[in-house]
Design a protein around this motif. Structure first.
Motif, mmCIF file in Angstrom:
data_model
loop_
_atom_site.group_PDB
_atom_site.id
_atom_site.type_symbol
_atom_site.label_atom_id
_atom_site.label_comp_id
_atom_site.label_asym_id
_atom_site.label_seq_id
_atom_site.Cartn_x
_atom_site.Cartn_y
_atom_site.Cartn_z
ATOM 1 N N ALA A 117 -10.233 -51.909 -68.059
ATOM 2 C CA ALA A 117 -9.917 -50.994 -69.145
ATOM 3 C C ALA A 117 -10.471 -51.554 -70.450
ATOM 4 O O ALA A 117 -10.510 -52.769 -70.643
ATOM 5 N N ARG A 118 -10.923 -50.655 -71.306
ATOM 6 C CA ARG A 118 -11.448 -51.078 -72.591
ATOM 7 C C ARG A 118 -10.318 -51.677 -73.407
ATOM 8 O O ARG A 118 -9.199 -51.144 -73.424
ATOM 9 N N LYS A 119 -10.582 -52.787 -74.084
ATOM 10 C CA LYS A 119 -9.544 -53.433 -74.868
ATOM 11 C C LYS A 119 -9.407 -52.718 -76.205
ATOM 12 O O LYS A 119 -10.388 -52.494 -76.903
ATOM 13 N N VAL A 120 -8.216 -52.334 -76.527
ATOM 14 C CA VAL A 120 -7.933 -51.676 -77.794
ATOM 15 C C VAL A 120 -6.801 -52.435 -78.477
ATOM 16 O O VAL A 120 -5.975 -53.058 -77.806
ATOM 17 N N PRO A 121 -6.769 -52.394 -79.808
ATOM 18 C CA PRO A 121 -5.690 -53.100 -80.494
ATOM 19 C C PRO A 121 -4.340 -52.501 -80.099
ATOM 20 O O PRO A 121 -4.195 -51.288 -80.026
ATOM 21 N N LEU A 122 -3.383 -53.357 -79.849
ATOM 22 C CA LEU A 122 -2.054 -52.892 -79.481
ATOM 23 C C LEU A 122 -1.309 -52.436 -80.724
ATOM 24 O O LEU A 122 -1.424 -53.045 -81.789
ATOM 25 N N LEU A 123 -0.577 -51.363 -80.587
ATOM 26 C CA LEU A 123 0.259 -50.901 -81.697
ATOM 27 C C LEU A 123 1.622 -51.563 -81.597
ATOM 28 O O LEU A 123 2.245 -51.567 -80.534
ATOM 29 N N LYS A 124 2.053 -52.085 -82.702
ATOM 30 C CA LYS A 124 3.390 -52.667 -82.751
ATOM 31 C C LYS A 124 4.399 -51.526 -82.918
ATOM 32 O O LYS A 124 4.032 -50.429 -83.363
ATOM 33 N N PRO A 125 5.641 -51.749 -82.556
ATOM 34 C CA PRO A 125 6.646 -50.681 -82.711
ATOM 35 C C PRO A 125 6.686 -50.090 -84.117
ATOM 36 O O PRO A 125 6.878 -48.887 -84.295
ATOM 37 N N ALA A 126 6.456 -50.923 -85.130
ATOM 38 C CA ALA A 126 6.467 -50.423 -86.514
ATOM 39 C C ALA A 126 5.321 -49.441 -86.740
ATOM 40 O O ALA A 126 5.480 -48.429 -87.445
ATOM 41 N N HIS A 127 4.154 -49.732 -86.135
ATOM 42 C CA HIS A 127 3.011 -48.826 -86.265
ATOM 43 C C HIS A 127 3.306 -47.488 -85.595
ATOM 44 O O HIS A 127 2.987 -46.424 -86.123
ATOM 45 N N VAL A 128 3.908 -47.559 -84.416
ATOM 46 C CA VAL A 128 4.239 -46.330 -83.678
ATOM 47 C C VAL A 128 5.194 -45.479 -84.506
ATOM 48 O O VAL A 128 5.008 -44.257 -84.636
ATOM 49 N N GLN A 129 6.221 -46.104 -85.072
ATOM 50 C CA GLN A 129 7.198 -45.372 -85.885
ATOM 51 C C GLN A 129 6.544 -44.762 -87.126
ATOM 52 O O GLN A 129 6.840 -43.619 -87.492
ATOM 53 N N ALA A 130 5.640 -45.504 -87.769
ATOM 54 C CA ALA A 130 4.967 -44.995 -88.968
ATOM 55 C C ALA A 130 4.095 -43.791 -88.624
ATOM 56 O O ALA A 130 4.071 -42.797 -89.366
ATOM 57 N N ARG A 131 3.397 -43.849 -87.503
ATOM 58 C CA ARG A 131 2.553 -42.723 -87.093
ATOM 59 C C ARG A 131 3.403 -41.501 -86.742
ATOM 60 O O ARG A 131 3.055 -40.380 -87.085
ATOM 61 N N LEU A 132 4.507 -41.737 -86.067
ATOM 62 C CA LEU A 132 5.392 -40.639 -85.701
ATOM 63 C C LEU A 132 5.986 -39.988 -86.950
ATOM 64 O O LEU A 132 6.052 -38.763 -87.067
ATOM 65 N N LYS A 133 6.378 -40.811 -87.918
ATOM 66 C CA LYS A 133 6.933 -40.298 -89.177
ATOM 67 C C LYS A 133 5.882 -39.478 -89.907
ATOM 68 O O LYS A 133 6.163 -38.385 -90.412
ATOM 69 N N PHE A 134 4.643 -39.971 -89.968
ATOM 70 C CA PHE A 134 3.567 -39.238 -90.638
ATOM 71 C C PHE A 134 3.370 -37.868 -89.980
ATOM 72 O O PHE A 134 3.247 -36.843 -90.652
ATOM 73 N N ALA A 135 3.341 -37.843 -88.638
ATOM 74 C CA ALA A 135 3.136 -36.582 -87.919
ATOM 75 C C ALA A 135 4.271 -35.600 -88.195
ATOM 76 O O ALA A 135 4.033 -34.409 -88.438
ATOM 77 N N LYS A 136 5.507 -36.093 -88.178
ATOM 78 C CA LYS A 136 6.654 -35.206 -88.431
ATOM 79 C C LYS A 136 6.656 -34.697 -89.871
ATOM 80 O O LYS A 136 6.970 -33.532 -90.134
ATOM 81 N N ASP A 137 6.285 -35.571 -90.818
ATOM 82 C CA ASP A 137 6.261 -35.179 -92.237
ATOM 83 C C ASP A 137 5.198 -34.120 -92.517
ATOM 84 O O ASP A 137 5.316 -33.349 -93.461
ATOM 85 N N HIS A 138 4.149 -34.097 -91.722
ATOM 86 C CA HIS A 138 3.023 -33.201 -92.007
ATOM 87 C C HIS A 138 2.904 -32.050 -91.007
ATOM 88 O O HIS A 138 1.843 -31.426 -90.896
ATOM 89 N N LEU A 139 3.971 -31.757 -90.298
ATOM 90 C CA LEU A 139 3.943 -30.651 -89.331
ATOM 91 C C LEU A 139 3.673 -29.305 -89.987
ATOM 92 O O LEU A 139 3.000 -28.451 -89.418
ATOM 93 N N ASP A 140 4.204 -29.090 -91.191
ATOM 94 C CA ASP A 140 4.109 -27.788 -91.844
ATOM 95 C C ASP A 140 2.921 -27.663 -92.795
ATOM 96 O O ASP A 140 2.801 -26.659 -93.501
ATOM 97 N N VAL A 141 2.038 -28.651 -92.835
ATOM 98 C CA VAL A 141 0.874 -28.578 -93.728
ATOM 99 C C VAL A 141 -0.072 -27.503 -93.198
ATOM 100 O O VAL A 141 -0.406 -27.496 -92.008
#
Length: 187
Positions: A117-141
Motif C-alpha cells: 500500500a502507498r504510504k500516506v501520512p497518518l492522521l492523528k485523532p485531533a486532525h480527524v476531529q478538526a476535519r469533521l468539524k470543518f465539514a459539519k460547519d460548512h454543510l450549508d455553504v
C-alpha cells in the motif's frame, strides 16, 4: 533455463539398446539427434535403476492443506488489504506454521499477487476531529461559494539526505513542490 520436454519411452529404449551394443555417448547422440549429456543421463539412470522411465518428482509437500488454501483465498478476496503476516497468523491459529514466502507462493500459484500500500501520512485523532468539524460547519455553504475557493498544499522532496543514501559531497538538496486545485481545475 526451464525444464525441456521429456524424451519418449521409445527414444530412451533406443539409447539404452545402442549403449548395450557398444556405441559411445557422442555416437548415440549424433545418430538420434540428442545431446551427449542427455544420452549420458539416460544411460546412468538405466544403470542405477534398470529402467528408463522418469521417476516421480521429489520435493517438499505443500505445508498448507487444501482447506487452508481456500481459507487464505477467501480472506484475501473478502479483505484485499490483508497482509501476509495476517495470513501467517491465521494459519498458525489453525495449527499450520508457514513463512510469508510460502503465503506469497500460494497466492501466486492461484493467480493473486501482492503489492504494498502507498504510504500516506497518518492522521492523528485531533486532525480527524478538526476535519469533521470543518465539514459539519460548512454543510450549508452554497455551491457558488465553493467555486471561489482554491485548495493548496506543499511538500518537500529530499534529493540526497536522510531518506536516501548520500552520493554527492557537501550535502544533498531538496525540492519544494506546491500544488493547488479549485472548481476550475488543478494548478
Amino acid at each position: 533455463m526451464g525444464k525441456t520436454e521429456d524424451l519418449s519411452k521409445d527414444t530412451r529404449d533406443k539409447i539404452v539398446d545402442l549403449h548395450k551394443a557398444g556405441m559411445g555417448y557422442r555416437t548415440i547422440g549424433k545418430q538420434l539427434g540428442e545431446k551427449t549429456t542427455t544420452v549420458g543421463a539416460i544411460i546412468r539412470k538405466w544403470k542405477k535403476f534398470k529402467m528408463t522411465v522418469n521417476l516421480p518428482w521429489t520435493g517438499a509437500l505443500c505445508k498448507i492443506s487444501p482447506r487452508g488454501v481456500l481459507m487464505i483465498l477467501r480472506k484475501v478476496r473478502d479483505q484485499p488489504r490483508t497482509t501476509r503476516e495476517d495470513l501467517v497468523n491465521d494459519l498458525k491459529r489453525a495449527g499450520t506454521t508457514v513463512s510469508m514466502v510460502t503465503i506469497s507462493d500460494t497466492l501466486h500459484r492461484h493467480g493473486l499477487k501482492s503489492c504494498s500500500a502507498r504510504k500516506v501520512p497518518l492522521l492523528k485523532p485531533a486532525h480527524v476531529q478538526a476535519r469533521l468539524k470543518f465539514a459539519k460547519d460548512h454543510l450549508d455553504v452554497p455551491e457558488e461559494a465553493w467555486e471561489k475557493i482554491m485548495w493548496s498544499d506543499e511538500t518537500k522532496i529530499e534529493l540526497f539526505g536522510i531518506n536516501s543514501t548520500p552520493a554527492v559531497k557537501h550535502g544533498g538538496g531538496n525540492v519544494m513542490l506546491w500544488g493547488c486545485f479549485s472548481a476550475k481545475g488543478a494548478g
